[in-house]
Design a protein around this motif. Structure first.
Motif, PDB file in Angstrom:
ATOM      1  N   PHE A 113      75.404 -49.430 -66.123  1.00 23.26           N
ATOM      2  CA  PHE A 113      75.618 -49.761 -67.792  1.00 23.26           C
ATOM      3  C   PHE A 113      77.078 -50.301 -67.620  1.00 23.26           C
ATOM      4  N   GLN A 114      77.416 -51.083 -68.400  1.00 30.57           N
ATOM      5  CA  GLN A 114      78.921 -51.057 -68.813  1.00 30.57           C
ATOM      6  C   GLN A 114      79.786 -50.042 -69.079  1.00 30.57           C
ATOM      7  N   PRO A 115      81.049 -49.712 -68.302  1.00 34.65           N
ATOM      8  CA  PRO A 115      81.735 -48.566 -68.782  1.00 34.65           C
ATOM      9  C   PRO A 115      81.910 -48.401 -70.489  1.00 34.65           C
ATOM     10  N   GLY A 116      81.413 -47.229 -70.839  1.00 38.34           N
ATOM     11  CA  GLY A 116      81.612 -46.932 -72.416  1.00 38.34           C
ATOM     12  C   GLY A 116      80.379 -47.260 -73.024  1.00 38.34           C
ATOM     13  N   ASP A 117      79.199 -47.793 -72.480  1.00 35.42           N
ATOM     14  CA  ASP A 117      78.137 -48.121 -73.192  1.00 35.42           C
ATOM     15  C   ASP A 117      77.175 -46.938 -73.528  1.00 35.42           C
ATOM     16  N   PRO A 118      77.122 -46.583 -74.980  1.00 32.63           N
ATOM     17  CA  PRO A 118      76.415 -45.514 -75.378  1.00 32.63           C
ATOM     18  C   PRO A 118      75.258 -45.478 -75.076  1.00 32.63           C
ATOM     19  N   ALA A 119      74.452 -46.594 -74.585  1.00 32.06           N
ATOM     20  CA  ALA A 119      73.174 -46.663 -74.090  1.00 32.06           C
ATOM     21  C   ALA A 119      73.066 -45.604 -72.461  1.00 32.06           C
ATOM     22  N   MET A 120      74.119 -45.606 -72.060  1.00 30.30           N
ATOM     23  CA  MET A 120      74.080 -44.811 -70.736  1.00 30.30           C
ATOM     24  C   MET A 120      73.776 -43.116 -71.319  1.00 30.30           C
ATOM     25  N   GLY A 121      74.197 -42.756 -72.496  1.00 32.59           N
ATOM     26  CA  GLY A 121      73.817 -41.389 -72.999  1.00 32.59           C
ATOM     27  C   GLY A 121      72.373 -41.347 -73.378  1.00 32.59           C
ATOM     28  N   ALA A 122      71.818 -42.434 -73.801  1.00 30.95           N
ATOM     29  CA  ALA A 122      70.497 -42.503 -74.022  1.00 30.95           C
ATOM     30  C   ALA A 122      69.733 -42.476 -72.928  1.00 30.95           C
ATOM     31  N   ALA A 123      69.995 -42.992 -71.744  1.00 34.76           N
ATOM     32  CA  ALA A 123      69.473 -42.980 -70.509  1.00 34.76           C
ATOM     33  C   ALA A 123      69.598 -41.480 -69.855  1.00 34.76           C
ATOM     34  N   VAL A 124      70.617 -40.884 -69.876  1.00 38.94           N
ATOM     35  CA  VAL A 124      70.887 -39.480 -69.190  1.00 38.94           C
ATOM     36  C   VAL A 124      69.872 -38.567 -70.245  1.00 38.94           C
ATOM     37  N   ARG A 125      69.974 -38.675 -71.565  1.00 44.35           N
ATOM     38  CA  ARG A 125      69.270 -38.068 -72.337  1.00 44.35           C
ATOM     39  C   ARG A 125      67.499 -37.982 -72.004  1.00 44.35           C
ATOM     40  N   GLU A 126      66.924 -38.846 -71.336  1.00 48.72           N
ATOM     41  CA  GLU A 126      65.604 -39.149 -70.976  1.00 48.72           C
ATOM     42  C   GLU A 126      65.619 -38.314 -69.722  1.00 48.72           C
ATOM     43  N   TYR A 127      66.419 -37.990 -69.020  1.00 54.52           N
ATOM     44  CA  TYR A 127      66.237 -37.360 -67.659  1.00 54.52           C
ATOM     45  C   TYR A 127      66.599 -35.997 -67.623  1.00 54.52           C
ATOM     46  N   ALA A 128      67.805 -35.503 -68.764  1.00 56.66           N
ATOM     47  CA  ALA A 128      68.452 -34.323 -68.641  1.00 56.66           C
ATOM     48  C   ALA A 128      67.299 -32.942 -68.692  1.00 56.66           C
ATOM     49  N   PRO A 129      66.424 -33.129 -69.567  1.00 60.31           N
ATOM     50  CA  PRO A 129      65.215 -32.090 -69.658  1.00 60.31           C
ATOM     51  C   PRO A 129      64.647 -31.529 -68.303  1.00 60.31           C
ATOM     52  N   ASP A 130      64.710 -32.478 -67.415  1.00 58.87           N
ATOM     53  CA  ASP A 130      64.090 -32.155 -66.039  1.00 58.87           C
ATOM     54  C   ASP A 130      64.818 -32.175 -64.833  1.00 58.87           C
ATOM     55  N   TYR A 131      66.022 -32.578 -64.998  1.00 63.18           N
ATOM     56  CA  TYR A 131      67.123 -32.675 -63.850  1.00 63.18           C
ATOM     57  C   TYR A 131      68.477 -32.227 -64.383  1.00 63.18           C
ATOM     58  N   SER A 132      69.336 -31.725 -63.286  1.00 61.31           N
ATOM     59  CA  SER A 132      70.531 -30.911 -63.819  1.00 61.31           C
ATOM     60  C   SER A 132      71.632 -32.125 -63.252  1.00 61.31           C
ATOM     61  N   ALA A 133      71.295 -33.372 -62.380  1.00 63.18           N
ATOM     62  CA  ALA A 133      72.112 -34.196 -62.004  1.00 63.18           C
ATOM     63  C   ALA A 133      71.351 -35.652 -62.027  1.00 63.18           C
ATOM     64  N   VAL A 134      72.140 -36.730 -62.197  1.00 59.43           N
ATOM     65  CA  VAL A 134      71.774 -38.109 -62.187  1.00 59.43           C
ATOM     66  C   VAL A 134      73.045 -38.790 -61.549  1.00 59.43           C
ATOM     67  N   LEU A 135      72.345 -39.903 -60.813  1.00 63.31           N
ATOM     68  CA  LEU A 135      73.425 -40.979 -60.533  1.00 63.31           C
ATOM     69  C   LEU A 135      73.386 -42.403 -61.069  1.00 63.31           C
TER      70      LEU A 135
END
Length: 219
Positions: free
Chosen positions: A140-162
């Motif tokens: 994602f381009q730096p600052g793109d709010p879509a990053m937050g939405a992508a993290v939110r999909e994984y956050a319930p099941d994972y404590s870290a993402v790359l």
């Protein structure tokens, strides 16, 4: 009395964020003004300011936000604050979140052919226990709010993402736990790159199951 205790806890966390930022800078894990650190506290959360060097944080200038995103005190927060909020809103137990552009983890994020379910294999028991599976998110381009939405999909099941071509985001029950986890992640990324052209003995399923049962590892 509760108001005094709340204020004292907030000040303690401000100092802890500053100390961790200095440590990351000394370790070479936070070049320039990259990376951001946050911690949950009474009434909201603390977030490192925009364009701030983690090695030179003023505790009083750290942003204090409410859960509607309003700035309560300090300087304006980093533009990547949505990465942190995604974890807080998805993992009730999260007490601290750290995002870095650390060298080895960022290098791994640029490699082709990674296992998107977990960019790093179970090389050591400490990685399995402190980090767990590390899914790869798209670029994602730096600052793109879509990053937050992508993290939110994984956050319930994972404590870290790359984040691809970017760096890791790690949540912990406490700020100290998040710090320990992201340092373990960086060390595992370094080992992975050192061993990349070698045949690696990774932990097998029975060894991982032992870590699940004895230490509550999530893999």
């Amino acid at each position: 009395m509760s108001h005094i205790n709340t204020h004292s806890e907030e000040n303690r966390l401000r100092e802890e964020i500053s100390e961790i930022g200095r440590a990351f800078r000394q370790l070479g894990m936070a070049p320039g003004t990259s990376g951001n650190i946050s911690a949950k506290c009474e009434g909201g959360w603390l977030m490192t300011p925009t364009n701030a060097s983690l090695g030179a944080l003023d505790p009083a200038e750290i942003s204090m936000l409410d859960w509607d995103g309003n700035l309560l005190s300090g300087k304006p927060p980093t533009k990547e604050s949505f990465l942190h909020r995604a974890f807080y809103e998805s993992r009730e137990e999260a007490g601290g979140v750290i995002h870095l552009h650390s060298t080895y983890a960022s290098a791994v994020s640029c490699l082709r052919g990674l296992d998107e379910r977990s960019c790093l294999p179970p090389i050591t028991p400490y990685f399995v226990m402190r980090v767990g599976r590390l899914p790869l998110l798209p670029y994602f381009q730096p600052g793109d709010p879509a990053m937050g939405a992508a993290v939110r999909e994984y956050a319930p099941d994972y404590s870290a993402v790359l984040l691809a071509n970017h760096g890791p985001v790690v949540a912990g029950k406490t700020l100290e736990a998040a710090r320990n986890a992201i340092e373990e992640l960086e060390e595992t990324a370094r080992l992975f790159l050192l061993l990349k052209d070698q045949q690696i003995n990774t932990l097998d399923e029975s060894q991982i199951e032992g870590l699940r049962q004895q230490f509550g590892a999530r893999w």
